[in-house]
Write a protein that holds these residues in place. Sequence first.
Motif, PDB file in Angstrom:
ATOM      1  N   ASN A 165       0.827  -1.199   0.000  1.00 45.29           N
ATOM      2  CA  ASN A 165       0.000   0.000   0.000  1.00 45.29           C
ATOM      3  C   ASN A 165       0.865   1.253   0.000  1.00 45.29           C
ATOM      4  OD1 ASN A 165      -3.075  -0.791   0.682  1.00 45.29           O
ATOM      5  ND2 ASN A 165      -1.679  -2.208   1.714  1.00 45.29           N
ATOM      6  N   SER A 166       0.349   2.291  -0.630  1.00 44.58           N
ATOM      7  CA  SER A 166       1.025   3.575  -0.627  1.00 44.58           C
ATOM      8  C   SER A 166      -0.018   4.664  -0.852  1.00 44.58           C
ATOM      9  CB  SER A 166       2.095   3.642  -1.729  1.00 44.58           C
ATOM     10  OG  SER A 166       2.732   4.910  -1.727  1.00 44.58           O
ATOM     11  N   ILE A 167       0.288   5.872  -0.392  1.00 40.72           N
ATOM     12  CA  ILE A 167      -0.624   6.995  -0.640  1.00 40.72           C
ATOM     13  C   ILE A 167      -0.226   7.758  -1.894  1.00 40.72           C
ATOM     14  CG2 ILE A 167      -1.252   7.255   1.782  1.00 40.72           C
ATOM     15  CD1 ILE A 167       0.728   9.563   1.976  1.00 40.72           C
ATOM     16  N   PHE A 168       0.953   7.440  -2.460  1.00 39.42           N
ATOM     17  CA  PHE A 168       1.405   8.030  -3.719  1.00 39.42           C
ATOM     18  C   PHE A 168       1.959   6.924  -4.604  1.00 39.42           C
ATOM     19  CE2 PHE A 168       2.023  11.669  -0.760  1.00 39.42           C
ATOM     20  CZ  PHE A 168       1.128  12.548  -1.349  1.00 39.42           C
ATOM     21  N   LEU A 169       1.794   7.105  -5.890  1.00 36.63           N
ATOM     22  CA  LEU A 169       2.329   6.144  -6.848  1.00 36.63           C
ATOM     23  C   LEU A 169       3.605   6.734  -7.434  1.00 36.63           C
ATOM     24  CD1 LEU A 169       1.616   3.419  -8.316  1.00 36.63           C
ATOM     25  CD2 LEU A 169       0.891   4.862 -10.216  1.00 36.63           C
ATOM     26  N   ASP A 170       4.733   6.191  -7.039  1.00 34.28           N
ATOM     27  CA  ASP A 170       6.023   6.664  -7.520  1.00 34.28           C
ATOM     28  C   ASP A 170       6.655   5.572  -8.375  1.00 34.28           C
ATOM     29  OD1 ASP A 170       8.600   7.550  -7.947  1.00 34.28           O
ATOM     30  OD2 ASP A 170       8.799   8.450  -5.966  1.00 34.28           O
ATOM     31  N   PRO A 171       6.697   5.729  -9.714  1.00 34.28           N
ATOM     32  CA  PRO A 171       7.268   4.689 -10.573  1.00 34.28           C
ATOM     33  C   PRO A 171       8.723   4.352 -10.247  1.00 34.28           C
ATOM     34  CG  PRO A 171       6.025   6.282 -11.871  1.00 34.28           C
ATOM     35  CD  PRO A 171       6.136   6.842 -10.499  1.00 34.28           C
ATOM     36  N   VAL A 172       9.484   5.342  -9.784  1.00 34.82           N
ATOM     37  CA  VAL A 172      10.881   5.077  -9.433  1.00 34.82           C
ATOM     38  C   VAL A 172      10.948   4.107  -8.254  1.00 34.82           C
ATOM     39  CG1 VAL A 172      13.026   6.131  -8.635  1.00 34.82           C
ATOM     40  CG2 VAL A 172      11.622   7.312 -10.342  1.00 34.82           C
ATOM     41  N   GLU A 173      10.131   4.331  -7.244  1.00 40.70           N
ATOM     42  CA  GLU A 173      10.114   3.430  -6.090  1.00 40.70           C
ATOM     43  C   GLU A 173       9.623   2.042  -6.474  1.00 40.70           C
ATOM     44  OE1 GLU A 173       7.831   5.185  -3.010  1.00 40.70           O
ATOM     45  OE2 GLU A 173       9.273   6.791  -2.577  1.00 40.70           O
ATOM     46  N   ILE A 174       8.630   1.976  -7.361  1.00 39.80           N
ATOM     47  CA  ILE A 174       8.103   0.670  -7.773  1.00 39.80           C
ATOM     48  C   ILE A 174       9.152  -0.091  -8.579  1.00 39.80           C
ATOM     49  CG2 ILE A 174       6.374  -0.441  -9.234  1.00 39.80           C
ATOM     50  CD1 ILE A 174       4.382   1.622  -8.320  1.00 39.80           C
ATOM     51  N   ALA A 175       9.854   0.605  -9.490  1.00 39.79           N
ATOM     52  CA  ALA A 175      10.901  -0.059 -10.273  1.00 39.79           C
ATOM     53  C   ALA A 175      12.001  -0.599  -9.364  1.00 39.79           C
ATOM     54  CB  ALA A 175      11.483   0.922 -11.293  1.00 39.79           C
ATOM     55  N   HIS A 176      12.368   0.194  -8.359  1.00 40.27           N
ATOM     56  CA  HIS A 176      13.382  -0.261  -7.398  1.00 40.27           C
ATOM     57  C   HIS A 176      12.859  -1.439  -6.592  1.00 40.27           C
ATOM     58  CE1 HIS A 176      15.774  -0.128  -3.640  1.00 40.27           C
ATOM     59  NE2 HIS A 176      16.766   0.191  -4.464  1.00 40.27           N
ATOM     60  N   ASP A 177      11.581  -1.409  -6.240  1.00 45.18           N
ATOM     61  CA  ASP A 177      10.992  -2.478  -5.454  1.00 45.18           C
ATOM     62  C   ASP A 177      10.927  -3.776  -6.254  1.00 45.18           C
ATOM     63  OD1 ASP A 177       9.714  -3.185  -2.926  1.00 45.18           O
ATOM     64  OD2 ASP A 177       7.901  -3.447  -4.103  1.00 45.18           O
ATOM     65  N   LEU A 178      10.664  -3.679  -7.555  1.00 47.77           N
ATOM     66  CA  LEU A 178      10.563  -4.864  -8.401  1.00 47.77           C
ATOM     67  C   LEU A 178      11.920  -5.343  -8.908  1.00 47.77           C
ATOM     68  CD1 LEU A 178       7.450  -3.816 -10.517  1.00 47.77           C
ATOM     69  CD2 LEU A 178       7.512  -5.595  -8.769  1.00 47.77           C
ATOM     70  N   GLY A 179      12.904  -4.456  -8.876  1.00 43.00           N
ATOM     71  CA  GLY A 179      14.223  -4.816  -9.390  1.00 43.00           C
ATOM     72  C   GLY A 179      14.287  -4.875 -10.891  1.00 43.00           C
ATOM     73  N   ARG A 180      13.325  -4.220 -11.572  1.00 43.88           N
ATOM     74  CA  ARG A 180      13.312  -4.188 -13.029  1.00 43.88           C
ATOM     75  C   ARG A 180      12.817  -2.822 -13.490  1.00 43.88           C
ATOM     76  NH1 ARG A 180      10.345  -9.531 -15.299  1.00 43.88           N
ATOM     77  NH2 ARG A 180      10.752  -8.426 -17.271  1.00 43.88           N
ATOM     78  N   PRO A 181      13.298  -2.341 -14.627  1.00 41.46           N
ATOM     79  CA  PRO A 181      12.853  -1.023 -15.097  1.00 41.46           C
ATOM     80  C   PRO A 181      11.406  -1.061 -15.581  1.00 41.46           C
ATOM     81  CG  PRO A 181      14.253  -2.069 -16.747  1.00 41.46           C
ATOM     82  CD  PRO A 181      14.304  -2.957 -15.526  1.00 41.46           C
ATOM     83  N   LEU A 182      10.766   0.100 -15.526  1.00 39.13           N
ATOM     84  CA  LEU A 182       9.392   0.237 -15.992  1.00 39.13           C
ATOM     85  C   LEU A 182       9.355   1.074 -17.270  1.00 39.13           C
ATOM     86  CD1 LEU A 182       7.496   1.082 -12.668  1.00 39.13           C
ATOM     87  CD2 LEU A 182       7.638  -1.142 -13.793  1.00 39.13           C
ATOM     88  N   TYR A 183       8.299   0.894 -18.031  1.00 39.84           N
ATOM     89  CA  TYR A 183       8.050   1.786 -19.160  1.00 39.84           C
ATOM     90  C   TYR A 183       7.706   3.180 -18.627  1.00 39.84           C
ATOM     91  CZ  TYR A 183       8.101  -2.064 -22.508  1.00 39.84           C
ATOM     92  OH  TYR A 183       8.489  -3.117 -23.301  1.00 39.84           O
ATOM     93  N   PRO A 184       7.937   4.221 -19.442  1.00 41.09           N
ATOM     94  CA  PRO A 184       7.745   5.587 -18.929  1.00 41.09           C
ATOM     95  C   PRO A 184       6.304   5.935 -18.592  1.00 41.09           C
ATOM     96  CG  PRO A 184       8.192   5.608 -21.285  1.00 41.09           C
ATOM     97  CD  PRO A 184       8.453   4.211 -20.806  1.00 41.09           C
ATOM     98  N   ARG A 185       5.347   5.183 -19.124  1.00 44.56           N
ATOM     99  CA  ARG A 185       3.944   5.428 -18.819  1.00 44.56           C
ATOM    100  C   ARG A 185       3.297   4.144 -18.319  1.00 44.56           C
ATOM    101  NH1 ARG A 185       1.077   9.401 -23.280  1.00 44.56           N
ATOM    102  NH2 ARG A 185       2.462  11.191 -23.043  1.00 44.56           N
ATOM    103  N   LEU A 186       2.030   4.274 -17.946  1.00 45.19           N
ATOM    104  CA  LEU A 186       1.282   3.105 -17.506  1.00 45.19           C
ATOM    105  C   LEU A 186       0.054   2.924 -18.386  1.00 45.19           C
ATOM    106  CD1 LEU A 186      -1.328   4.256 -15.679  1.00 45.19           C
ATOM    107  CD2 LEU A 186       0.516   4.714 -14.070  1.00 45.19           C
TER     108      LEU A 186
END
Length: 243
Positions: A165-186
């Motif tokens: 859970n989070s109150i903000f969606l931060d793609p940088v934090e999610i990419a770090h959490d998953l250990g894989r890069p994300l696409y620039p959009r969702l």
Amino acid sequence: MSGFRRPSWWALLLTAAGALLFVRLGVWQLHRADFKEALLRRYAASADAPLQDFARVAETPPPDGFPRVRVRGRYLADRLYLLDNPKHDSFGGVEAFVPLAVDGQTRLLLVDLGFLPGNGNGKTPQLPPLPGGEVSLQGVYVPPPPPGFEMGGNALARQTQWPKNSIFLDPVEIAHDLGRPLYPRLLALDPDPASIYVRVHTLDFSAMPPARHRAYAFQWFTFALAAVVILLVVHRKRPPRKP
């Protein structure tokens, strides 16, 4: 103009510079309002746009456009992220996001499944299971919501159980959490009457909507007018005092 004294050159210069600055700021605010309204119109039109291949826009999406795409891949169904209590209704709820492993790609695509309404008791709603095989998805390729300041830093790194859970969606934090890069959009999935998720997507201009830009523009124009009025009032001739 016999009722006014001749102002000094520096008074004229300061007034002109201040008024021009205020007018320029007001015009800039009007331009920002028009720009955001145009973005909202293009976003609304994207819901009915023809589908594109995701690979065409994946890495370099149009900066002011929102392509509607089709993509194939597999959900990382055990890696759900919940955006706590977005502003959809008064009963609370969560916006659910899940990474998608796109066929043949290293990057992960974050998918916005939609809003899952709460029941007013403050508990996380029951999440329906996701398919385990390959899926074909379609939706609008949109920028992530704007990040905010989260007290205590990265909340995802402190959580050990999923969904997180989070109150903000931060793609940088999610990419770090998953250990894989994300696409620039969702990917914001298209509405589906058969889905339990509510999919009413819009651009998040809640902090500064177009109407607020216009209100600030009016404020700046008022300051410009006030600068001229102050100059006139200060240099108005006063009647001589009676002895």
